[in-house]
Write an enzyme that holds these catalytic residues in place. Structure first.
Site, PDB file in Angstrom:
ATOM      1  N   GLY A  48       0.760  -1.238   0.000  1.00 53.16           N
ATOM      2  CA  GLY A  48       0.000   0.000   0.000  1.00 53.16           C
ATOM      3  C   GLY A  48       0.796   1.296   0.000  1.00 53.16           C
ATOM      4  O   GLY A  48       0.362   2.279  -0.569  1.00 53.16           O
ATOM      5  N   GLU A 102       3.958   4.226   6.150  1.00 48.77           N
ATOM      6  CA  GLU A 102       2.749   3.412   5.973  1.00 48.77           C
ATOM      7  C   GLU A 102       1.701   4.204   5.193  1.00 48.77           C
ATOM      8  O   GLU A 102       1.647   5.434   5.282  1.00 48.77           O
ATOM      9  CB  GLU A 102       2.158   3.068   7.357  1.00 48.77           C
ATOM     10  CG  GLU A 102       2.252   1.605   7.752  1.00 48.77           C
ATOM     11  CD  GLU A 102       1.426   0.650   6.911  1.00 48.77           C
ATOM     12  OE1 GLU A 102       1.249   0.868   5.701  1.00 48.77           O
ATOM     13  OE2 GLU A 102       0.942  -0.336   7.477  1.00 48.77           O
ATOM     14  N   ASP A 103       0.877   3.504   4.456  1.00 46.30           N
ATOM     15  CA  ASP A 103      -0.216   4.177   3.753  1.00 46.30           C
ATOM     16  C   ASP A 103      -1.285   4.621   4.749  1.00 46.30           C
ATOM     17  O   ASP A 103      -1.689   5.775   4.773  1.00 46.30           O
ATOM     18  CB  ASP A 103      -0.822   3.268   2.669  1.00 46.30           C
ATOM     19  CG  ASP A 103      -1.157   1.861   3.172  1.00 46.30           C
ATOM     20  OD1 ASP A 103      -0.907   1.542   4.358  1.00 46.30           O
ATOM     21  OD2 ASP A 103      -1.673   1.063   2.359  1.00 46.30           O
ATOM     22  N   ASP A 106      -5.069   1.840  10.525  1.00 44.86           N
ATOM     23  CA  ASP A 106      -6.496   1.567  10.696  1.00 44.86           C
ATOM     24  C   ASP A 106      -6.719   1.117  12.152  1.00 44.86           C
ATOM     25  O   ASP A 106      -6.826   1.945  13.046  1.00 44.86           O
ATOM     26  CB  ASP A 106      -6.885   0.507   9.659  1.00 44.86           C
ATOM     27  CG  ASP A 106      -8.366   0.211   9.617  1.00 44.86           C
ATOM     28  OD1 ASP A 106      -9.156   1.058  10.034  1.00 44.86           O
ATOM     29  OD2 ASP A 106      -8.742  -0.883   9.146  1.00 44.86           O
ATOM     30  N   LYS A 134      -7.097   6.446  10.763  1.00 50.08           N
ATOM     31  CA  LYS A 134      -8.515   6.387  11.128  1.00 50.08           C
ATOM     32  C   LYS A 134      -8.616   6.255  12.646  1.00 50.08           C
ATOM     33  O   LYS A 134      -8.662   5.140  13.171  1.00 50.08           O
ATOM     34  CB  LYS A 134      -9.188   5.167  10.489  1.00 50.08           C
ATOM     35  CG  LYS A 134      -9.308   5.208   8.976  1.00 50.08           C
ATOM     36  CD  LYS A 134      -9.983   3.933   8.486  1.00 50.08           C
ATOM     37  CE  LYS A 134     -10.113   3.904   6.984  1.00 50.08           C
ATOM     38  NZ  LYS A 134     -10.528   2.566   6.500  1.00 50.08           N
ATOM     39  N   PHE A 155     -14.132   3.100   4.297  1.00 49.14           N
ATOM     40  CA  PHE A 155     -13.153   2.455   3.424  1.00 49.14           C
ATOM     41  C   PHE A 155     -12.696   3.395   2.317  1.00 49.14           C
ATOM     42  O   PHE A 155     -13.507   4.030   1.649  1.00 49.14           O
ATOM     43  CB  PHE A 155     -13.736   1.175   2.826  1.00 49.14           C
ATOM     44  CG  PHE A 155     -12.691   0.320   2.179  1.00 49.14           C
ATOM     45  CD1 PHE A 155     -11.887  -0.511   2.947  1.00 49.14           C
ATOM     46  CD2 PHE A 155     -12.481   0.381   0.811  1.00 49.14           C
ATOM     47  CE1 PHE A 155     -10.894  -1.276   2.359  1.00 49.14           C
ATOM     48  CE2 PHE A 155     -11.486  -0.389   0.208  1.00 49.14           C
ATOM     49  CZ  PHE A 155     -10.696  -1.218   0.986  1.00 49.14           C
ATOM     50  N   ASP A 162      -5.931  -0.386  -2.042  1.00 48.43           N
ATOM     51  CA  ASP A 162      -6.717  -1.230  -2.939  1.00 48.43           C
ATOM     52  C   ASP A 162      -8.010  -1.704  -2.313  1.00 48.43           C
ATOM     53  O   ASP A 162      -8.173  -1.713  -1.090  1.00 48.43           O
ATOM     54  CB  ASP A 162      -5.914  -2.473  -3.333  1.00 48.43           C
ATOM     55  CG  ASP A 162      -5.808  -3.481  -2.190  1.00 48.43           C
ATOM     56  OD1 ASP A 162      -5.371  -3.070  -1.090  1.00 48.43           O
ATOM     57  OD2 ASP A 162      -6.186  -4.651  -2.369  1.00 48.43           O
ATOM     58  N   ARG A 168      -5.222   0.644  -6.835  1.00 46.70           N
ATOM     59  CA  ARG A 168      -3.974   1.229  -6.300  1.00 46.70           C
ATOM     60  C   ARG A 168      -3.421   2.316  -7.216  1.00 46.70           C
ATOM     61  O   ARG A 168      -2.716   3.213  -6.764  1.00 46.70           O
ATOM     62  CB  ARG A 168      -2.897   0.143  -6.150  1.00 46.70           C
ATOM     63  CG  ARG A 168      -3.201  -0.909  -5.109  1.00 46.70           C
ATOM     64  CD  ARG A 168      -1.923  -1.705  -4.805  1.00 46.70           C
ATOM     65  NE  ARG A 168      -2.197  -2.975  -4.142  1.00 46.70           N
ATOM     66  CZ  ARG A 168      -2.335  -3.108  -2.828  1.00 46.70           C
ATOM     67  NH1 ARG A 168      -2.258  -2.050  -2.042  1.00 46.70           N
ATOM     68  NH2 ARG A 168      -2.560  -4.286  -2.299  1.00 46.70           N
TER      69      ARG A 168
END
Ligand code: IMP
Ligand code: MG
Length: 178
Positions: A48, A102-103, A106, A134, A155, A162, A168
């Site tokens: 990611g 990191e992307d 979560d 998040k 989401f 993705d 992506r």
């Protein structure tokens, strides 16, 4: 920009390219100050984070290294279940100033399991850069040192993120339409 369809779901525009680029520039500016003369080692987590890592690293103007790893989880022998292991971590972190890229953070599960493994190698410092966080989804609290956007618990797709393998390559970030 308008609604796009990926697999069985619809996504609407959420964070545009210019907004993302501006935020990444601000993060890079801070890092260029914070890490001057520290020769930091960026560790980007695949898949990611590839796009964020690439755009961020282009804006880093100080001496710096980057390495890419993949995290694989497998069933551990302990009752705790999944164990996370890093594939491709070939650099010695001892005494290095490490920045994890990191992307999105979560639940925080991935990093909360992985960070202790890195700390074990005694880096001089260990910080987290995440494009997205998040906070409402937090199960394992993670302190994000360099954050792009704090986002609601919905989401997201695009810019490296993705949905079941697709999306992506989208250059901006879309949000699931519910
Ligand atoms: P965590 O361990 O729950 O923090 O999960 C982090 C990982 O889940 C990220 O690195 C992403 O790969 C994936 N992920 C979490 N939220 C999203 C999302 O909204 N879209 C796409 N992937 C996501
Ligand atoms: Mg990821």
């Amino acid at each position: 920009m308008s609604i796009i369809r990926v697999h069985d779901k619809e996504f609407g525009p959420y964070l545009g390219e210019e907004l993302i680029d501006g935020k990444i520039q601000a993060i890079a500016d801070a890092m260029n100050r914070d890490y001057a003369d520290k020769k930091p080692l960026f560790i980007a987590i695949l898949n990611g984070a590839f796009m964020f890592a690439s755009d961020l690293f282009k804006k880093i103007t100080i001496e710096a290294e980057i390495s890419f790893i993949k995290l694989a989880s497998y069933k551990g022998t302990k009752s705790s279940g999944q164990v996370i292991t890093a594939i491709g971590l070939d650099t010695d972190l001892h005494g290095r100033h490490v920045v994890i890229v990191e992307d999105i953070v979560d639940t925080g599960k991935t990093l909360s399991e992985f960070l202790p493994q890195l700390e074990h190698q005694q880096p001089a410092s260990l910080k987290i850069a995440a494009l997205l966080h998040k906070p409402e989804a937090t199960v394992y609290p993670i302190a994000v040192d360099y954050l792009g956007f704090s986002v609601p618990n919905k989401f997201l797709l695009g810019y490296g993120l993705d949905y079941d393998g697709l999306g992506r390559n989208i250059p901006s970030i879309y949000q699931l339409v519910e």
